[in-house]
Design an enzyme around this catalytic site. Structure first.
Site: not given
Ligand code: IMP
Length: 187
Positions: A44, A168, A100, A104
């Site tokens: 979302k 959000r 996206e 992260d």
């Molecule tokens: P990744 O798979 O670790 O790259 O994570 C991506 C997802 O983690 C993003 O689409 C977010 O939903 C969530 N996410 C990562 N860091 C944050 C943050 O600082 N705030 C809120 N959501 C985050």
């Protein structure tokens, strides 16, 4: 007391976001001038960014939505990503743009690209609002993004915190107070 007492500070103001999204939309319009791309919103967290961005792309586009769940248990060194809601149409032979909110560790997009490539799209690019490079664990080709951010947990402009998925609706990207998440999120 403010209803937003968990918020430390505004990291990226709505005005900076507005300018960056406009610039990005114009760039995509130029790069995809003859292509009719299919633009995928990763729900979302990307919903606000996505809805602002697609209105800055001055081309005939199709839109699609996908939802993933991420899980990292105490005994697991890496995140496992599960598909919750899939696409409603084929992406074969399409130019795909994935939108996206934040990259992260990179696991979500790494998993997603692997899945989408099986369907033989003409091309796939990733567009993200935020790039948190300090926490990257797997390489992802980040073709377009708006802002690099430090290793802070951010909320707002679509991004949430916690089981209740709060914040959000904040119009700016804000940093959450460390004491709010230090016990249960990032180490
Ligand atoms: P990744 O798979 O670790 O790259 O994570 C991506 C997802 O983690 C993003 O689409 C977010 O939903 C969530 N996410 C990562 N860091 C944050 C943050 O600082 N705030 C809120 N959501 C985050």
């Amino acid at each position: 007391m403010s209803p937003y007492h968990d918020i430390e500070t505004v990291l990226i103001s709505r005005e900076r976001i507005r300018r960056a999204v406009r610039k990005l939309g114009h760039l995509i319009t130029k790069d995809y001038a003859d292509k009719r791309p299919l633009v995928i919103c990763i729900l979302k967290g990307s919903v606000v960014f996505f809805s602002d961005l697609i209105r800055q792309i001055d081309l005939p586009i199709s839109v699609e939505f996908m939802t993933f769940s991420a899980y990292q248990g105490e005994m697991e060194p890496t995140k496992s990503i599960g598909l919750v809601q899939d696409l409603s149409r084929s992406i074969e032979n399409r130019h795909v743009i994935i939108v996206e909110d934040i990259v992260d560790t990179g696991y979500t997009l790494h998993t997603l690209i692997g899945m989408l490539e099986l369907q033989n799209p003409k091309s796939i690019v990733i567009v993200a609002l935020l790039n948190k490079t300090a926490r990257r664990e797997v390489e992802v080709p980040l073709n377009y993004y708006c802002f690099d951010i430090p290793n802070e947990f951010v909320v707002g402009y679509g991004m949430d915190y916690g089981k209740e998925e709060l914040y959000r609706n904040l119009p700016d990207v804000c940093v959450l107070k460390k004491e709010v998440y230090s016990n249960d999120h990032q180490g």
